[in-house]
Design a protein around this motif. Structure first.
Motif, short mmCIF file in Angstrom:
data_model
loop_
_atom_site.label_atom_id
_atom_site.label_comp_id
_atom_site.label_asym_id
_atom_site.label_seq_id
_atom_site.Cartn_x
_atom_site.Cartn_y
_atom_site.Cartn_z
N GLY A 1 9.95 16.53 -8.43
CA GLY A 1 9.63 16.72 -7.02
C GLY A 1 8.16 16.99 -6.76
N TYR A 2 7.30 16.45 -7.61
CA TYR A 2 5.87 16.76 -7.57
C TYR A 2 5.12 15.61 -6.91
N VAL A 3 4.21 15.94 -5.99
CA VAL A 3 3.30 14.97 -5.39
C VAL A 3 1.92 15.20 -5.98
N SER A 4 1.46 14.27 -6.79
CA SER A 4 0.15 14.41 -7.43
C SER A 4 -0.96 14.07 -6.45
N LYS A 5 -1.91 14.98 -6.32
CA LYS A 5 -3.07 14.78 -5.45
C LYS A 5 -4.31 14.39 -6.24
N LYS A 6 -4.21 14.34 -7.57
CA LYS A 6 -5.34 13.99 -8.41
C LYS A 6 -5.72 12.52 -8.18
N PHE A 7 -6.99 12.21 -8.44
CA PHE A 7 -7.44 10.83 -8.29
C PHE A 7 -6.97 10.02 -9.50
N THR B 1 0.84 -1.20 0.00
CA THR B 1 0.00 0.00 0.00
C THR B 1 0.88 1.25 0.00
N PHE B 2 0.22 2.37 -0.18
CA PHE B 2 0.95 3.64 -0.17
C PHE B 2 1.58 3.88 1.20
N ASP B 3 0.82 3.73 2.29
CA ASP B 3 1.37 3.96 3.62
C ASP B 3 2.51 3.00 3.92
N ASN B 4 2.44 1.79 3.41
CA ASN B 4 3.47 0.80 3.68
C ASN B 4 4.84 1.20 3.11
N TYR B 5 4.85 1.96 2.00
CA TYR B 5 6.10 2.37 1.38
C TYR B 5 6.40 3.87 1.55
N PHE B 6 5.38 4.72 1.46
CA PHE B 6 5.63 6.16 1.40
C PHE B 6 4.86 6.95 2.46
N GLY B 7 4.32 6.28 3.46
CA GLY B 7 3.55 6.99 4.48
C GLY B 7 4.35 8.05 5.22
N SER B 8 5.67 7.91 5.27
CA SER B 8 6.51 8.90 5.97
C SER B 8 7.25 9.83 5.01
N PHE B 9 6.89 9.80 3.71
CA PHE B 9 7.54 10.68 2.75
C PHE B 9 7.04 12.12 2.94
N PRO B 10 7.91 13.11 2.90
CA PRO B 10 7.50 14.51 3.15
C PRO B 10 6.45 14.99 2.14
N TYR C 1 13.49 3.98 -4.55
CA TYR C 1 12.14 4.51 -4.78
C TYR C 1 12.00 5.92 -4.20
N TRP C 2 12.59 6.16 -3.06
CA TRP C 2 12.54 7.50 -2.49
C TRP C 2 13.31 8.49 -3.38
N ALA C 3 14.42 8.06 -3.94
CA ALA C 3 15.18 8.94 -4.84
C ALA C 3 14.34 9.30 -6.07
N LEU C 4 13.62 8.33 -6.62
CA LEU C 4 12.76 8.61 -7.77
C LEU C 4 11.64 9.58 -7.40
N ALA C 5 11.05 9.40 -6.20
CA ALA C 5 9.99 10.30 -5.75
C ALA C 5 10.50 11.72 -5.55
N GLN C 6 11.74 11.86 -5.12
CA GLN C 6 12.32 13.19 -4.91
C GLN C 6 12.65 13.89 -6.22
N GLN C 7 12.99 13.12 -7.25
CA GLN C 7 13.43 13.72 -8.52
C GLN C 7 12.31 13.84 -9.56
N TYR C 8 11.30 13.00 -9.45
CA TYR C 8 10.24 12.98 -10.47
C TYR C 8 8.88 13.14 -9.79
N THR C 9 7.89 12.33 -10.15
CA THR C 9 6.53 12.52 -9.62
C THR C 9 6.09 11.30 -8.82
N LEU C 10 5.49 11.55 -7.67
CA LEU C 10 4.90 10.53 -6.81
C LEU C 10 3.41 10.83 -6.66
N CYS C 11 2.56 9.83 -6.87
CA CYS C 11 1.11 9.99 -6.72
C CYS C 11 0.69 9.45 -5.37
N ASP C 12 0.04 10.29 -4.54
CA ASP C 12 -0.42 9.80 -3.23
C ASP C 12 -1.94 9.62 -3.19
#
Length: 419
Positions: A363-369, A93-102, A148-159
């Motif tokens: 460095g973008y966190v997508s909030k779209k569904f 799940t998202f929380d299992n991998y990225f729940g603590s990502f800023p 995976y955290w490096a990719l989220a910091q450099q590109y886009t992560l969808c939460d």
């Protein structure tokens, strides 16, 4: 004395000297023709090599891979994307991998061990996920999945990206191929018709079939039983189903089809392991699995293909792990006469989705569904294909086409940097 008679000797008259004849006028000599240039001396030709004696006939060459469609693949709307790669990992799940990502909508949980025994994660387990002994409330941290955290910091992560089906692998894998699923749980041959589920091969439209109709190429890079292309009519036995190792070889020679699905070989999918007969577990599975993904991206980023490629990395289902966000209930399972009747069919829990491309927002966190339908819709729109007529064509659908994750006007991003 008698006088001697003197004889007179008469000399003949000298002939008159001939008159001198005039010298003949010299006849003018004709102009001499120019001497021809000397012919070049031919170079000595090497002696022909003796013909080799006929030997045994060579083994026939293996059948070639299907010829790729000439590039560039036709895109629409000014998209520079010619190749889409969908990497499907498993069971987090998202929380299992990225729940603590800023900056994300996440929940910080205690540290998860690696390995851990595979939690139950069929539809029944999803229905009971909030009960005691239900979903596992643990989390992997940055040190466990640094790539995976490096990719989220450099590109886009969808939460706000959801599995399509509130259940396990096969139903969600089918959605990533065909934007639909006739199943709510994995198909089990020993129990055909369980929960009123049909048996494969399933008659359903699919993205690979739509690509072929448009003259575009595709490939399913997977080991046997790692993907579910074989459960869709028209895709089973297709020459575009190849081994996962073929991905590296194709990229090395500068080839990728319009759309690829890439699945890790056994032990590297990040699916928690099953216990051995003695009850012990194999070694770590999370860090080796994320390293396999990073290695594929390194290879791609070192190729000219990088400039025109978009990569979606997502996880097929919740895997029995906890996520604090309840997914919207937009469709219910049919009345199959079991405990599943009328229960939530769509959507399932959130899973991570990373968008990696020179044109992904940095460095973008997508909030779209988003959901598993979204990468399929992206491919259809990017290559100008008509809807499949499945969930991708629903009016007022919550699932978009991932468009907010890209900026085609930005300066292209460079290759990923891994710790």
């Amino acid at each position: 004395m008698k006088k001697r008679a003197v004889k007179t000797v008469l000399h003949p008259k000298p002939k008159p000297a001939p008159k001198p004849q005039p010298k003949p006028k010299p006849v003018p000599k004709p102009h001499a023709k120019p001497k021809p240039h000397p012919k070049p001396i031919p170079k000595p030709q090497p002696k022909p090599k003796p013909k080799p004696k006929p030997g045994p006939k060579p083994h026939p060459k293996p059948a070639p891979w299907p010829k790729p469609v000439p590039h560039p693949h036709p895109q629409v709307g000014g998209s520079p994307i010619e190749h889409v790669v969908i990497i499907v990992k498993e069971n987090h799940t998202f929380d299992n991998y990225f729940g603590s990502f800023p900056g994300v909508n996440g929940e910080v949980l205690p540290q998860a061990p690696d390995p851990i025994a595979d939690p139950l994660h069929n539809h029944q387990a999803w229905l009971e996920r909030k009960m005691p002994g239900g979903a596992v409330k643990l989390q992997y941290k940055q040190q466990d999945i640094p790539a995976y955290w490096a990719l989220a910091q450099q590109y886009t992560l969808c939460d706000n990206y959801y599995t399509e089906i509130a259940s396990q692998s096969e139903p969600n894998h089918l959605v990533l191929i065909a934007a639909s699923s006739p199943l709510i749980d994995n198909y089990h041959p020993p129990h055909p018709g369980e929960h009123d589920q049909p048996s494969p091969p399933f008659q359903m439209p699919s993205l690979p079939a739509a690509l072929e109709t448009a003259g575009l190429d595709w490939r399913n890079y997977a080991e046997a039983h790692s993907s579910y292309f074989g459960h869709i009519a028209g895709l089973a036995g297709n020459a575009s189903n190849v081994a996962s190792a073929q991905f590296d070889m194709d990229v090395a020679k500068g080839y990728l089809p319009a759309v690829s699905w890439l699945y890790a070989p056994g032990g590297l999918s990040e699916h928690p392991p099953f216990a051995k007969r003695d009850g012990t577990l194999p070694g770590p599975y999370v860090k080796p699995g994320q390293q396999w993904t990073a290695d594929r991206l390194k290879l791609l980023a070192a190729s000219p293909l990088w400039a025109t490629t978009a990569v979606f990395i997502t996880w097929d289902d919740f895997g029995g792990w906890y996520d604090h966000v309840d997914p919207p209930n937009v469709a219910q399972w049919k009345n199959d006469g079991t405990s599943y009747a009328g229960t939530q069919f769509r959507y399932g829990d959130r899973v991570p989705c990373l968008v990696v491309s020179p044109y992904a927002k940095p460095g973008y966190v997508s909030k779209k569904f988003h959901s598993h339908v979204s990468p399929v819709r992206f491919c259809l729109n990017n290559f100008g294909l008509p809807p499949l007529g499945a969930w991708d064509a629903e009016k007022n659908s919550l699932s978009d086409d991932m468009a907010d994750c890209f900026d085609y006007a930005q300066a292209p991003l460079g290759p990923p940097k891994f710790p």
